[in-house]
Design an enzyme around this catalytic site. Sequence first.
Site, short mmCIF file in Angstrom:
data_model
loop_
_atom_site.label_atom_id
_atom_site.label_comp_id
_atom_site.label_asym_id
_atom_site.label_seq_id
_atom_site.Cartn_x
_atom_site.Cartn_y
_atom_site.Cartn_z
N SER A 1 25.06 49.51 32.97
CA SER A 1 23.92 48.69 32.53
C SER A 1 22.66 49.54 32.53
CB SER A 1 23.72 47.51 33.48
OG SER A 1 22.51 46.84 33.19
N TYR B 1 22.64 44.23 41.96
CA TYR B 1 23.39 44.41 40.70
C TYR B 1 23.08 45.78 40.10
CZ TYR B 1 24.38 43.84 35.68
OH TYR B 1 24.82 44.02 34.39
P1 NAP Z 1 29.84 37.44 30.86
O1 NAP Z 1 29.60 36.88 29.52
O2 NAP Z 1 29.32 36.72 32.06
O3 NAP Z 1 31.42 37.69 31.03
C1 NAP Z 1 31.88 38.27 32.19
C2 NAP Z 1 33.39 38.40 32.12
O4 NAP Z 1 33.83 39.09 33.30
C3 NAP Z 1 34.11 37.06 32.09
O5 NAP Z 1 35.18 37.16 31.16
C4 NAP Z 1 34.65 36.90 33.51
O6 NAP Z 1 35.88 36.20 33.59
C5 NAP Z 1 34.89 38.35 33.88
N1 NAP Z 1 34.91 38.60 35.32
C6 NAP Z 1 33.89 38.56 36.22
N2 NAP Z 1 34.33 38.88 37.45
C7 NAP Z 1 35.66 39.13 37.32
C8 NAP Z 1 36.68 39.50 38.21
N3 NAP Z 1 36.43 39.69 39.52
N4 NAP Z 1 37.94 39.67 37.74
C9 NAP Z 1 38.20 39.52 36.42
N5 NAP Z 1 37.29 39.15 35.53
C10 NAP Z 1 36.03 38.95 35.97
O7 NAP Z 1 29.24 38.89 31.00
P2 NAP Z 1 28.79 40.00 29.90
O8 NAP Z 1 27.34 39.85 29.70
O9 NAP Z 1 29.72 40.01 28.77
O10 NAP Z 1 28.99 41.30 30.79
C11 NAP Z 1 30.05 42.22 30.60
C12 NAP Z 1 29.67 43.52 31.27
O11 NAP Z 1 28.47 44.02 30.66
C13 NAP Z 1 29.36 43.39 32.76
O12 NAP Z 1 29.86 44.51 33.46
C14 NAP Z 1 27.83 43.38 32.80
O13 NAP Z 1 27.34 43.84 34.03
C15 NAP Z 1 27.52 44.32 31.66
N6 NAP Z 1 26.16 44.16 31.12
C16 NAP Z 1 25.77 43.00 30.53
C17 NAP Z 1 24.46 42.90 30.03
C18 NAP Z 1 23.95 41.66 29.36
O14 NAP Z 1 22.73 41.61 29.06
N7 NAP Z 1 24.76 40.67 29.09
C19 NAP Z 1 23.59 43.99 30.16
C20 NAP Z 1 24.03 45.14 30.77
C21 NAP Z 1 25.33 45.23 31.25
P3 NAP Z 1 35.97 34.59 33.37
O15 NAP Z 1 35.75 34.40 31.89
O16 NAP Z 1 37.34 34.22 33.82
O17 NAP Z 1 34.87 33.99 34.19
#
Ligand code: NAP
Length: 250
Positions: A145, A159
Amino acid sequence: MSTQKVALITGGGRGIGADTARLFAKQGYAVAINYKSNSEAANKLADTITADGGKCITVQADVSSEEDVSRMFSTVDKVLGTLSVLVNNAGILKKQSRLEDMTADRISAILTNNVTSYFLCCREAVKRMSTRHGGLGGVIVNVSSGAARSGSPNEYIDYAASKGAIDTLTKGLSLEVAAEGIRVNCVRPGLIYTDMHADGGEPERVARLQTVIPLQRGGQPEEVAEAIYWLASDKSSFSTGNFLDITGGL
Ligand code: NAP
């Protein structure tokens, strides 16, 4: 067993992971979509991919559990075959908070979910991919991130620190396995429109902050998926230990 390349995407049921799964399937990979608890989202995505002619399976596993990770990789071995690509994407954040209000339980949950999980999945992928273990090589892409660089003050330093650890993991592992046929790279997304911001207590966070982003807008999950795919593909064949910031200039 088919010669189709196999990609495992952790947290593939929603957000960035879901768009990544969709893209890999479109590019001809057999995709394993991991999820933790939202089976409905993962199954719906799998149905869409299959309807479009792609091949995928869904695998429930909490990637912070060593037992679940072993079971998940064994399932991929048995059902899809030799793993070519691991995308470590599953991650969580907690409600916005200053550091002095953070409990040990909260900090541990963040580190276990966001750091231990990536280490465990990397370990299983290396065991399968490394030429040292008789593997054919492969690629790992870690999703870190922009928070690793900003530190996320007043929101979630825990985080941000977990993502700093992923940057270090990427660097160290990329060097450890570079001579064994494995490339390890990393994307650092900025403010992306997904459900994650609601978990931080502010669903509209991206819209609120879009004017501070040089490109004047938040990012879409598919824009991150494209970067992940490029780093996993042969188009980036001379890149390892590298970081792609997908942050709109932040
Ligand atoms: P999201 O929409 O909240 O989706 C998170 C996903 O991770 C969900 O499918 C969830 O499963 C799964 N998950 C969480 N904990 C888990 C575990 N212990 N075991 C298996 N699956 C797990 O998040 P996102 O925004 O797409 O984020 C994806 C990645 O991008 C993350 O690493 C996040 O830190 C990074 N990121 C996001 C942003 C942003 O602005 N969105 C920015 C920088 C980095 P369920 O569907 O079963 O709940």
